[in-house]
Design an enzyme around this catalytic site. Structure first.
Site, PDB file in Angstrom:
ATOM      1  N   LYS A   1       0.799  -1.310  -0.074  1.00 24.14           N
ATOM      2  CA  LYS A   1       0.213  -0.150   0.367  1.00 24.14           C
ATOM      3  C   LYS A   1       1.103   1.470  -0.271  1.00 24.14           C
ATOM      4  O   LYS A   1       2.267   1.232   0.139  1.00 24.14           O
ATOM      5  CB  LYS A   1      -0.877  -0.380   0.883  1.00 24.14           C
ATOM      6  CG  LYS A   1      -2.495  -1.026   0.927  1.00 24.14           C
ATOM      7  CD  LYS A   1      -2.595  -1.275   2.529  1.00 24.14           C
ATOM      8  CE  LYS A   1      -4.084  -2.402   2.209  1.00 24.14           C
ATOM      9  NZ  LYS A   1      -4.810  -2.246   3.314  1.00 24.14           N
TER      10      LYS A   1
ATOM     11  N   TYR B   1     -12.762  -2.385  -3.001  1.00 21.42           N
ATOM     12  CA  TYR B   1     -13.432  -1.686  -1.384  1.00 21.42           C
ATOM     13  C   TYR B   1     -14.243  -2.087  -1.074  1.00 21.42           C
ATOM     14  O   TYR B   1     -14.778  -2.049  -0.748  1.00 21.42           O
ATOM     15  CB  TYR B   1     -12.635  -1.578  -0.913  1.00 21.42           C
ATOM     16  CG  TYR B   1     -10.819  -0.899  -0.200  1.00 21.42           C
ATOM     17  CD1 TYR B   1     -10.887  -2.857   0.521  1.00 21.42           C
ATOM     18  CD2 TYR B   1     -10.227  -0.873  -0.965  1.00 21.42           C
ATOM     19  CE1 TYR B   1      -9.589  -2.522   0.685  1.00 21.42           C
ATOM     20  CE2 TYR B   1      -8.367  -1.053  -0.652  1.00 21.42           C
ATOM     21  CZ  TYR B   1      -8.569  -2.084   0.553  1.00 21.42           C
ATOM     22  OH  TYR B   1      -6.660  -2.180   0.321  1.00 21.42           O
TER      23      TYR B   1
ATOM     24  N   ASN C   1      -1.995  -0.364   7.411  1.00 23.69           N
ATOM     25  CA  ASN C   1      -1.235  -1.755   7.788  1.00 23.69           C
ATOM     26  C   ASN C   1      -0.175  -2.024   6.662  1.00 23.69           C
ATOM     27  O   ASN C   1      -0.198  -2.792   6.781  1.00 23.69           O
ATOM     28  CB  ASN C   1      -2.117  -2.594   8.284  1.00 23.69           C
ATOM     29  CG  ASN C   1      -3.198  -2.901   7.282  1.00 23.69           C
ATOM     30  OD1 ASN C   1      -3.411  -1.891   6.021  1.00 23.69           O
ATOM     31  ND2 ASN C   1      -4.293  -3.428   7.399  1.00 23.69           N
TER      32      ASN C   1
ATOM     33  N   HIS D   1      -1.705  -5.362   1.304  1.00 26.80           N
ATOM     34  CA  HIS D   1      -3.428  -5.901   1.731  1.00 26.80           C
ATOM     35  C   HIS D   1      -3.022  -6.977   0.712  1.00 26.80           C
ATOM     36  O   HIS D   1      -1.728  -7.763  -0.648  1.00 26.80           O
ATOM     37  CB  HIS D   1      -3.658  -5.365  -0.276  1.00 26.80           C
ATOM     38  CG  HIS D   1      -5.159  -6.028  -0.369  1.00 26.80           C
ATOM     39  ND1 HIS D   1      -6.345  -5.944  -0.176  1.00 26.80           N
ATOM     40  CD2 HIS D   1      -5.214  -7.076  -1.170  1.00 26.80           C
ATOM     41  CE1 HIS D   1      -7.646  -6.390  -0.178  1.00 26.80           C
ATOM     42  NE2 HIS D   1      -6.276  -7.048  -1.465  1.00 26.80           N
TER      43      HIS D   1
ATOM     44  N   GLU E   1     -10.058  -9.222  -7.770  1.00 20.26           N
ATOM     45  CA  GLU E   1      -9.068  -8.666  -7.959  1.00 20.26           C
ATOM     46  C   GLU E   1      -8.045  -8.171  -8.396  1.00 20.26           C
ATOM     47  O   GLU E   1      -7.280  -7.702  -9.521  1.00 20.26           O
ATOM     48  CB  GLU E   1      -8.429  -8.443  -5.399  1.00 20.26           C
ATOM     49  CG  GLU E   1      -9.420  -8.122  -4.790  1.00 20.26           C
ATOM     50  CD  GLU E   1      -8.813  -8.396  -4.039  1.00 20.26           C
ATOM     51  OE1 GLU E   1      -7.490  -9.002  -3.440  1.00 20.26           O
ATOM     52  OE2 GLU E   1      -9.786  -9.017  -2.575  1.00 20.26           O
TER      53      GLU E   1
END
Ligand code: UDP
Ligand code: MG
Length: 156
Positions: A12, A52, A115, A118, A129
């Site tokens: 990310k 998402y 975080n 992914h 995805e």
């Protein structure tokens, strides 16, 4: 027959900015997974919303969409034996405060909002995805990976 899976993994924007691309790739490589696609890109609003979609309407949704577009990501497809559960194990749970020490999120992140990595959570999301970020001709699966060769021996 062993279960070969594919999964979508992304470093990310916070992971890229903090120089963690190599460290994250290293952990997947050393585990024995096979890298079959990779690129750096700026996520569009459309890609972010598709990615998402399951979180639309949740309190953290808008910030999440902004976060994933806050800088380039490194998008990857990894393949291997049980790679979906295995990569979630390498990453640790969503909240770095609860993730086991030794996992990527525990070792490199402080809060669940940022975080660093992914990973898809099931085969259906993985294929969905992958299709958001990669065309079929961007997948390079035609080479031998050492760990795959070792696992094939289990089928004998
Ligand atoms: N997220 C957040 N707040 C939350 C839950 C999730 O900001 O309370 C973000 C976080 O970046 C997470 C992403 O939304 O990685 C997707 O959430 P999910 O529950 O799917 O976690 P993941 O599959 O990434 O572990
Ligand atoms: Mg998820």
């Amino acid at each position: 027959m062993h279960t070969e899976q594919r999964t979508f993994i992304a470093v990310k924007p916070d992971g890229v900015r903090r120089g963690l691309v190599g460290e994250i790739i290293r952990r997947f490589e050393q585990k024995g997974y096979k890298l079959i696609a990779m690129k750096m890109l700026d996520v569009t609003r459309e890609q972010a919303e598709k990615h998402y979609a399951e979180h639309k309407g949740k309190p953290f949704y808008e910030r999440l969409i902004e976060y994933i577009q806050s800088g380039p990501i490194v998008a990857m497809v990894w393949k291997g034996y049980n790679v979906i559960a295995g990569s979630r194990q390498l990453m640790g749970v969503t909240n770095p405060q609860e993730a086991q020490v030794g996992t990527i999120r525990a070792d490199f992140a402080l809060v669940k909002e940022y975080n660093v990595v992914h990973g898809s959570d099931c085969p259906e999301s993985a294929e969905r995805e992958i299709a958001i970020y990669f065309a079929d001709d961007e997948i390079c699966d035609e080479y031998d990976n050492m760990a795959e060769i070792v696992i094939e021996k289990l089928d004998d």
